[in-house]
Design an enzyme around this catalytic site. Sequence first.
Site, PDB file in Angstrom:
ATOM      1  N   GLU A 174      -8.666   0.434  -1.419  1.00  0.00           N
ATOM      2  CA  GLU A 174      -7.753   1.395  -0.813  1.00  0.00           C
ATOM      3  C   GLU A 174      -8.077   1.556   0.676  1.00  0.00           C
ATOM      4  OE1 GLU A 174      -5.333   1.972  -2.569  1.00  0.00           O
ATOM      5  OE2 GLU A 174      -5.682   3.169  -4.363  1.00  0.00           O
ATOM      6  N   HIS A 198      -3.238  -1.798   0.360  1.00  0.00           N
ATOM      7  CA  HIS A 198      -4.446  -2.222  -0.385  1.00  0.00           C
ATOM      8  C   HIS A 198      -4.295  -3.647  -0.910  1.00  0.00           C
ATOM      9  CE1 HIS A 198      -2.938  -0.391  -4.510  1.00  0.00           C
ATOM     10  NE2 HIS A 198      -2.592  -1.651  -4.433  1.00  0.00           N
ATOM     11  N   ASN A 248       0.401   1.002   0.409  1.00  0.00           N
ATOM     12  CA  ASN A 248      -0.525   1.544   1.413  1.00  0.00           C
ATOM     13  C   ASN A 248      -1.409   0.452   2.030  1.00  0.00           C
ATOM     14  OD1 ASN A 248      -2.256   0.931  -0.654  1.00  0.00           O
ATOM     15  ND2 ASN A 248      -3.069   3.006  -0.933  1.00  0.00           N
ATOM     16  N   ASP A 301      -9.169  -6.990 -10.574  1.00  0.00           N
ATOM     17  CA  ASP A 301      -9.570  -5.623 -10.909  1.00  0.00           C
ATOM     18  C   ASP A 301      -9.301  -5.285 -12.366  1.00  0.00           C
ATOM     19  OD1 ASP A 301      -6.809  -5.682 -10.461  1.00  0.00           O
ATOM     20  OD2 ASP A 301      -6.993  -4.701  -8.531  1.00  0.00           O
TER      21      ASP A 301
HETATM   22  C1  F6R Z   1      -3.338  -5.794  -9.007  1.00  0.00           C
HETATM   23  C2  F6R Z   1      -3.827  -5.356  -7.704  1.00  0.00           C
HETATM   24  C3  F6R Z   1      -2.989  -4.569  -6.766  1.00  0.00           C
HETATM   25  C4  F6R Z   1      -1.503  -4.940  -6.783  1.00  0.00           C
HETATM   26  C5  F6R Z   1      -0.712  -4.047  -5.842  1.00  0.00           C
HETATM   27  C6  F6R Z   1       0.770  -4.348  -5.903  1.00  0.00           C
HETATM   28  O1  F6R Z   1      -4.335  -6.511  -9.717  1.00  0.00           O
HETATM   29  O2  F6R Z   1      -4.936  -5.621  -7.409  1.00  0.00           O
HETATM   30  O3  F6R Z   1      -3.479  -4.727  -5.456  1.00  0.00           O
HETATM   31  O4  F6R Z   1      -1.372  -6.277  -6.396  1.00  0.00           O
HETATM   32  O5  F6R Z   1      -0.912  -2.716  -6.190  1.00  0.00           O
HETATM   33  O6  F6R Z   1       1.260  -4.026  -7.175  1.00  0.00           O
HETATM   34  P1  F6R Z   1       2.758  -4.365  -7.573  1.00  0.00           P
HETATM   35  O7  F6R Z   1       2.858  -5.832  -7.642  1.00  0.00           O
HETATM   36  O8  F6R Z   1       2.917  -3.728  -8.936  1.00  0.00           O
HETATM   37  O9  F6R Z   1       3.626  -3.757  -6.536  1.00  0.00           O
END
Ligand code: F6R
EC number: 3.5.99.6
Length: 272
Positions: free
Chosen positions: A144, A139, A137, A67
Amino acid sequence: MQIVLCDDADHAAREAAKWVQALLVQKKRPVLGLATGTTPICLYQQLIRLYQQKQISFASCTTFNLDEYFDIAPEHPQSYRSFMQHQLFNHVDIDRQNTHLPVCFDGQNPRRVGLEYEQRIAAAGGIDLQILGIGSNGHIGFNEPTSSLASRTRLKTLTAQTLSDNSRLFVPGEIQPTMAMTMGIATIMDARYVLLIATGKAKAEAVRQMVCGPVSAYCPASILQMHEHAIVVLDKDAASLIAEQQYLRVAEKENQRMIEMYGLQFIADREV
Ligand code: F6R
């Protein structure tokens, strides 16, 4: 799902690095899917160390990130391009031309960018191994809760939960993007292997729903129950709400024994 139980985040990063190392060593032109966020930073440090020890090279590797924030220039310090340069790309022998993020800014049409990103992934031969984190959550990428399980790369609005979880990464007064281009759930499911890393208590409930809950768009990560090769690397805290702890430990021991005997292999069973 192959669940790998680890003592802590460092241990989890070492286990995850073994899979990336196996891919880079075994495939001539590996295609690696990358994630940003706090979780994979330890993994990227392990990979840099392996590169410095000349155990791996990224010279023939192509990467696709999950992303990128919407309407943010790649050079912006908060862009995921900047994150990747800083955390990995600047420290290894990867060709920048072979690193891709779904960048959409300066009036570009998100639908076109999404379609082109899918086409670029397909032209590279598809993703061999997709690294994933998980949101509190549930994702994956920025898919989401309520995201279509059949979705492809597109623009998504971030939930209040995600914005609040990620606000720690922005200084007061800095604008935090509220939308992002993200690979879709179907894009992620197309990867030959997926490697999800989760560490810390804040992820325990999302991990429980991913592993033990029903497959549901309400917990996008639960779709990984349907993936043929999903590896889930967890530290003790992230795994703490999974009911079958004893089974997981026994299975993990057996998995390690099998890996010692046969190694980690990135070829489909039908090709063995
Ligand atoms: C990042 C992404 C998100 C993160 C997720 C966890 O490219 O796609 O899905 O992997 O939000 O983020 P952290 O590792 O910061 O808890």
